[in-house]
Write a protein that holds these residues in place. Structure first.
Motif, PDB file in Angstrom:
ATOM      1  N   CYS A 273       0.785  -1.145   0.148  1.00  0.00           N
ATOM      2  CA  CYS A 273       0.012   0.233  -0.239  1.00  0.00           C
ATOM      3  C   CYS A 273       1.022   1.287  -0.127  1.00  0.00           C
ATOM      4  CB  CYS A 273      -0.834   0.007   1.199  1.00  0.00           C
ATOM      5  SG  CYS A 273      -2.289  -1.045   1.123  1.00  0.00           S
ATOM      6  N   ASP A 274       0.231   2.424  -0.246  1.00  0.00           N
ATOM      7  CA  ASP A 274       0.967   3.688  -0.381  1.00  0.00           C
ATOM      8  C   ASP A 274       1.293   4.026   1.021  1.00  0.00           C
ATOM      9  OD1 ASP A 274       1.559   6.233  -0.909  1.00  0.00           O
ATOM     10  OD2 ASP A 274      -0.442   6.959  -1.314  1.00  0.00           O
ATOM     11  N   GLN A 275       0.445   3.993   1.995  1.00  0.00           N
ATOM     12  CA  GLN A 275       0.663   4.476   3.466  1.00  0.00           C
ATOM     13  C   GLN A 275       0.115   3.599   4.510  1.00  0.00           C
ATOM     14  OE1 GLN A 275      -0.624   8.210   1.938  1.00  0.00           O
ATOM     15  NE2 GLN A 275       0.795   9.225   3.411  1.00  0.00           N
ATOM     16  N   VAL A 276       0.608   3.143   5.378  1.00  0.00           N
ATOM     17  CA  VAL A 276       0.227   2.310   6.317  1.00  0.00           C
ATOM     18  C   VAL A 276       0.385   2.828   7.705  1.00  0.00           C
ATOM     19  CG1 VAL A 276      -0.032  -0.340   7.084  1.00  0.00           C
ATOM     20  CG2 VAL A 276       0.706   0.287   4.839  1.00  0.00           C
ATOM     21  N   PHE A 277      -0.705   2.693   8.673  1.00  0.00           N
ATOM     22  CA  PHE A 277      -0.475   3.351   9.921  1.00  0.00           C
ATOM     23  C   PHE A 277      -1.134   2.251  10.947  1.00  0.00           C
ATOM     24  CE2 PHE A 277      -1.346   6.827   6.974  1.00  0.00           C
ATOM     25  CZ  PHE A 277      -0.127   7.660   7.083  1.00  0.00           C
ATOM     26  N   ALA A 278      -0.699   2.421  12.205  1.00  0.00           N
ATOM     27  CA  ALA A 278      -1.265   1.454  13.077  1.00  0.00           C
ATOM     28  C   ALA A 278      -1.329   2.693  14.475  1.00  0.00           C
ATOM     29  CB  ALA A 278      -0.418   0.305  13.936  1.00  0.00           C
ATOM     30  N   VAL A 279      -2.589   3.109  14.811  1.00  0.00           N
ATOM     31  CA  VAL A 279      -2.880   4.130  15.838  1.00  0.00           C
ATOM     32  C   VAL A 279      -3.924   3.402  16.783  1.00  0.00           C
ATOM     33  CG1 VAL A 279      -2.105   5.896  14.196  1.00  0.00           C
ATOM     34  CG2 VAL A 279      -4.585   5.237  14.551  1.00  0.00           C
ATOM     35  N   ARG A 280      -4.112   4.388  17.891  1.00  0.00           N
ATOM     36  CA  ARG A 280      -5.152   4.324  18.797  1.00  0.00           C
ATOM     37  C   ARG A 280      -6.375   5.207  18.387  1.00  0.00           C
ATOM     38  NH1 ARG A 280      -4.824  -0.426  21.631  1.00  0.00           N
ATOM     39  NH2 ARG A 280      -2.967  -0.510  22.863  1.00  0.00           N
ATOM     40  N   MET A 281      -7.531   4.882  18.736  1.00  0.00           N
ATOM     41  CA  MET A 281      -8.612   5.891  18.875  1.00  0.00           C
ATOM     42  C   MET A 281      -8.191   7.114  20.002  1.00  0.00           C
ATOM     43  SD  MET A 281     -11.747   3.519  18.401  1.00  0.00           S
ATOM     44  CE  MET A 281     -12.036   2.074  17.329  1.00  0.00           C
ATOM     45  N   LEU A 282      -8.733   8.277  19.658  1.00  0.00           N
ATOM     46  CA  LEU A 282      -8.448   9.286  20.572  1.00  0.00           C
ATOM     47  C   LEU A 282      -9.644   9.092  21.751  1.00  0.00           C
ATOM     48  CD1 LEU A 282      -7.560  12.234  18.630  1.00  0.00           C
ATOM     49  CD2 LEU A 282      -6.057  10.804  20.125  1.00  0.00           C
ATOM     50  N   GLY A 283     -10.762   8.684  21.617  1.00  0.00           N
ATOM     51  CA  GLY A 283     -11.857   8.275  22.498  1.00  0.00           C
ATOM     52  C   GLY A 283     -12.962   9.381  22.641  1.00  0.00           C
ATOM     53  N   GLU A 284     -12.648  10.128  23.748  1.00  0.00           N
ATOM     54  CA  GLU A 284     -13.615  11.121  24.057  1.00  0.00           C
ATOM     55  C   GLU A 284     -13.136  12.275  23.500  1.00  0.00           C
ATOM     56  OE1 GLU A 284     -15.541  10.860  27.838  1.00  0.00           O
ATOM     57  OE2 GLU A 284     -15.633   8.562  27.696  1.00  0.00           O
ATOM     58  N   ARG A 285     -14.289  13.509  23.533  1.00  0.00           N
ATOM     59  CA  ARG A 285     -13.725  14.698  22.853  1.00  0.00           C
ATOM     60  C   ARG A 285     -12.795  15.528  23.646  1.00  0.00           C
ATOM     61  NH1 ARG A 285     -18.754  18.953  23.363  1.00  0.00           N
ATOM     62  NH2 ARG A 285     -17.798  20.791  23.895  1.00  0.00           N
ATOM     63  N   HIS A 286     -12.624  15.619  24.786  1.00  0.00           N
ATOM     64  CA  HIS A 286     -11.636  16.637  25.555  1.00  0.00           C
ATOM     65  C   HIS A 286     -10.435  16.456  25.305  1.00  0.00           C
ATOM     66  CE1 HIS A 286     -12.221  13.075  28.426  1.00  0.00           C
ATOM     67  NE2 HIS A 286     -11.028  13.219  28.576  1.00  0.00           N
ATOM     68  N   THR A 287     -10.127  14.906  24.565  1.00  0.00           N
ATOM     69  CA  THR A 287      -8.600  14.507  24.509  1.00  0.00           C
ATOM     70  C   THR A 287      -7.926  15.298  23.355  1.00  0.00           C
ATOM     71  OG1 THR A 287      -9.404  12.670  23.487  1.00  0.00           O
ATOM     72  CG2 THR A 287      -8.803  12.389  25.760  1.00  0.00           C
ATOM     73  N   ILE A 288      -8.893  16.011  22.315  1.00  0.00           N
ATOM     74  CA  ILE A 288      -8.147  16.175  21.208  1.00  0.00           C
ATOM     75  C   ILE A 288      -7.485  17.677  21.196  1.00  0.00           C
ATOM     76  CG2 ILE A 288      -9.896  15.277  19.972  1.00  0.00           C
ATOM     77  CD1 ILE A 288     -10.620  17.903  18.879  1.00  0.00           C
TER      78      ILE A 288
END
Ligand SMILES: C[C@](O)(CO)[C@H](O)COP(=O)(O)OP(=O)(O)OC[C@H]1O[C@@H](n2ccc(N)nc2=O)[C@H](O)[C@@H]1O
Ligand SMILES: Nc1ncnc2c1ncn2[C@@H]1O[C@H](COP(=O)(O)OP(=O)(O)OP(=O)(O)O)[C@@H](O)[C@H]1O
Length: 290
Positions: A273-288
């Protein structure tokens, strides 16, 4: 004065289309969540009354076509701001990928300029303004996890989904969201069960989340680009717990509980693939913020 702000990508855990509206948009029901894959937006005040966009990425426009530019212009016009801004976009989110990269840059610009230009707007006011720029911008203003209805701009916050890995793979193609919606045949859609997805998230039930992922745009993009189906098959073969295309595509993501499988999928897809990433979800609103 300078400000650095993160603009995270989103994935659609479910995306349903109810009908086509008289205004040409589609009435949707989507469960969206932000992930730890973000552009970095640097904003600095300019003495001159102009909006300047800088980006090293050749796919990102540096003029009024840029959604961050449109966000700044909207605030300037609506609140009669006489100050200027220089906006530098360090791009990490793949472009035209179904991950709302441009929308998130616009949302981050709204949040940032609210501070830099001292406009004193609430987050709800920023989200309403965002909807004038694009359907995904309101969600991106809040971030976190939400049920989005209307044309995508009516946002109802949800709790954080159960913890897992999100492995994303983008093939070497870009997709036009407008074209995918245009090609969608409303009759015969197999609707995902949005209510069940919401309940699964509320109960933090990972298996149930996996059982209810669904995206009615997937079939349309798969028809146009068979490589998207190949990526889906590969992810399943490598042991993903759930596999789905995000938004109008072409990025495919898998949800994975165990580290070892995340590594297997990540390594298996790289090179293909062009680009591959392994990440977590940020979850709830206040974390961004930040
Ligand atoms: C596919 C998604 O990304 C899923 O989150 C969104 O529904 C699209 O969000 P977006 O890219 O912010 O969309 P916009 O910039 O508002 O619209 C792009 C084009 O997509 C189509 N569009 C978009 C949203 C919607 N609810 N119905 C539509 O038919 C319209 O033809 C529109 O001209
Ligand atoms: N800040 C920006 N970053 C990336 N692309 C931008 C930006 N502003 C405008 N664009 C234009 O928007 C087009 C779509 O890019 P974007 O990355 O936002 O798509 P997307 O992730 O598929 O969006 P969505 O998921 O909201 O439909 C690009 O081809 C580009 O020309």
């Amino acid at each position: 004065m300078k400000l650095l702000i993160k603009a995270p990508a989103k994935i659609n855990l479910s995306l349903d289309v109810l009908h086509k509206r008289p205004d040409g948009y589609h009435e949707v029901e989507m469960v969206m969540t932000t992930i730890d894959l973000a552009d970095r937006i640097e904003m600095s005040l300019l003495d001159k009354d102009t909006i300047k966009i800088n980006s090293q990425n050749r796919f990102v426009p540096d003029d009024q076509r840029n959604l961050a530019y449109q966000a700044a212009r909207l605030l300037k016009e609506r609140f009669n701001v006489k100050k200027g801004v220089s906006i530098t976009i360090e791009k990490t989110i793949p472009v035209a990928a179904g991950l709302a990269g441009g929308s998130s840059d616009a949302a981050a610009t709204l949040r940032g300029l609210n501070k830099l230009w001292q406009l004193g707007l609430s987050i709800d006011e920023l989200a309403t303004l965002g909807s004038e720029i694009g359907s995904d911008v309101s969600f991106c203003v809040y971030g976190g996890t939400a049920l989005a209805t209307g044309r995508g701009e009516v946002i109802q916050q949800l709790p954080a989904p159960p913890t897992c890995w999100v492995v994303l793979a983008k093939p070497f193609i870009g997709v036009s969201t407008a074209e995918i919606y245009r090609r969608l045949q409303i009759d015969g859609i197999h609707h995902p069960n949005t209510k069940e997805m919401v309940r699964a998230i509320e109960e933090k039930d990972f298996k149930r989340v996996c059982n209810h992922v669904g995206n009615v745009l997937e079939e349309v993009t798969l028809d146009l680009h068979p490589e998207v189906a190949q990526i889906k098959d590969q992810m399943k073969r490598f042991g993903a717990d759930a596999v789905l295309m995000s938004g109008s595509g072409p990025t495919v993501f898998s949800l994975v509980e165990h580290d070892s499988r995340m590594h297997r999928i990540y390594n298996g897809l790289r090179g293909f693939c062009d680009q591959v990433f392994a990440v977590r979800m940020l979850g709830e609103r206040h974390t961004i913020e930040g």
